[in-house]
Design a protein around this motif. Sequence first.
Motif, PDB file in Angstrom:
ATOM      1  N   MET A  46      -8.027  83.832  93.392  1.00 53.20           N
ATOM      2  CA  MET A  46      -6.852  83.152  92.849  1.00 53.20           C
ATOM      3  C   MET A  46      -7.097  81.651  92.870  1.00 53.20           C
ATOM      4  O   MET A  46      -7.658  81.128  93.821  1.00 53.20           O
ATOM      5  CB  MET A  46      -5.618  83.507  93.671  1.00 53.20           C
ATOM      6  N   THR A  47      -6.703  80.966  91.809  1.00 49.84           N
ATOM      7  CA  THR A  47      -6.831  79.511  91.749  1.00 49.84           C
ATOM      8  C   THR A  47      -5.443  78.883  91.779  1.00 49.84           C
ATOM      9  O   THR A  47      -4.426  79.571  91.672  1.00 49.84           O
ATOM     10  CB  THR A  47      -7.548  79.064  90.466  1.00 49.84           C
ATOM     11  N   SER A  48      -5.406  77.563  91.894  1.00 47.41           N
ATOM     12  CA  SER A  48      -4.134  76.855  91.902  1.00 47.41           C
ATOM     13  C   SER A  48      -3.355  77.112  90.617  1.00 47.41           C
ATOM     14  O   SER A  48      -2.149  77.375  90.649  1.00 47.41           O
ATOM     15  CB  SER A  48      -4.383  75.354  92.073  1.00 47.41           C
ATOM     16  N   MET A  49      -4.030  77.035  89.463  1.00 49.77           N
ATOM     17  CA  MET A  49      -3.353  77.238  88.184  1.00 49.77           C
ATOM     18  C   MET A  49      -2.867  78.678  88.040  1.00 49.77           C
ATOM     19  O   MET A  49      -1.778  78.922  87.506  1.00 49.77           O
ATOM     20  CB  MET A  49      -4.302  76.877  87.034  1.00 49.77           C
ATOM     21  N   MET A  50      -3.643  79.640  88.507  1.00 45.30           N
ATOM     22  CA  MET A  50      -3.209  81.043  88.458  1.00 45.30           C
ATOM     23  C   MET A  50      -1.968  81.252  89.310  1.00 45.30           C
ATOM     24  O   MET A  50      -1.012  81.931  88.910  1.00 45.30           O
ATOM     25  CB  MET A  50      -4.331  81.952  88.960  1.00 45.30           C
ATOM     26  N   LEU A  52       0.317  79.050  90.220  1.00 44.96           N
ATOM     27  CA  LEU A  52       1.471  78.415  89.601  1.00 44.96           C
ATOM     28  C   LEU A  52       1.991  79.244  88.437  1.00 44.96           C
ATOM     29  O   LEU A  52       3.208  79.398  88.261  1.00 44.96           O
ATOM     30  CB  LEU A  52       1.096  77.008  89.111  1.00 44.96           C
ATOM     31  N   GLN A  53       1.078  79.797  87.640  1.00 44.54           N
ATOM     32  CA  GLN A  53       1.477  80.605  86.500  1.00 44.54           C
ATOM     33  C   GLN A  53       2.139  81.907  86.948  1.00 44.54           C
ATOM     34  O   GLN A  53       3.140  82.344  86.377  1.00 44.54           O
ATOM     35  CB  GLN A  53       0.254  80.916  85.638  1.00 44.54           C
ATOM     36  N   GLN A  54       1.598  82.507  87.993  1.00 45.31           N
ATOM     37  CA  GLN A  54       2.179  83.756  88.495  1.00 45.31           C
ATOM     38  C   GLN A  54       3.588  83.520  89.041  1.00 45.31           C
ATOM     39  O   GLN A  54       4.497  84.328  88.807  1.00 45.31           O
ATOM     40  CB  GLN A  54       1.290  84.355  89.575  1.00 45.31           C
ATOM     41  N   GLY A 172      -3.811  82.023  77.709  1.00 43.31           N
ATOM     42  CA  GLY A 172      -2.500  82.418  77.198  1.00 43.31           C
ATOM     43  C   GLY A 172      -1.543  82.648  78.348  1.00 43.31           C
ATOM     44  O   GLY A 172      -1.898  82.468  79.518  1.00 43.31           O
ATOM     45  N   GLN A 173      -0.325  83.047  78.034  1.00 40.99           N
ATOM     46  CA  GLN A 173       0.678  83.271  79.064  1.00 40.99           C
ATOM     47  C   GLN A 173       0.224  84.363  80.031  1.00 40.99           C
ATOM     48  O   GLN A 173       0.219  85.544  79.705  1.00 40.99           O
ATOM     49  CB  GLN A 173       2.010  83.693  78.421  1.00 40.99           C
TER      50      GLN A 173
END
Length: 237
Positions: A46-50, A52-54, A172-173
């Motif tokens: 998991m990354t920071s952007m993942m 936040l998106q989750q 994408g989303q």
Amino acid sequence: MKKARKGGGNRRLFKWLILAPILLILAVQLYYFAWVLWWSGHNPAMTSMMRLQQEAIQTKNPKANIHQTWVEYRAISDNLKRAVVASEDANFAEHDGVDWDALQKAWEKNNKRHKIAAGGSTITQQLAKNLFLSGSRSYIRKGQELVITYMIEAVMSKHRILELYLNVVEFGQGIFGAEAAARHYFNVHASQLTPAQAARLAVMLPNPRFYDKHRDSRYLARRTDLILRQLNAADLP
């Protein structure tokens, strides 16, 4: 005597007021560097952007999750590798992590618009942001991004940087990485992407959520044709 003690106490307090922020900054950088070392040989779950998106999509649907499947470098079509380099960072194989000419142009563009509208980021810089930071636009965040970028370039090969980037970048989303993108848009594996499909995915990267919803965009079609023509000229590490 009491005045001397009081003066010494004030000096110590002043010293710690200066040292504490410096030590905190160093501790944060050591934290980032430790993770860069780890991810040079291990794949991030998991990354920071993942994350936040989750969190964002789960506010609407608590059971929703992002889509990402890790695939090795050799399991990603060279078409996509070349398309991403051509579209995002033509000098990727040569620079030390930062394209200073691109940054200068972005700086001039932002000054004219009186806001941060362009970033001039390389693939390594985008990887640094995706792994550790957020999508916010500020010069402080940009400075931290540059520090992490040089850490990544010092520790990892270009091959590893591109492998990580293609596996964690947002397409994408809730869609992260080449494999999830290939399945989402074309129902194929990342290894099976054609030149046209790869060029289209690469062009979506600056604003993937928008283009996921506007796949018939004229700009998307024109830009895809341009990248398709530049595909064979892109240098891979």
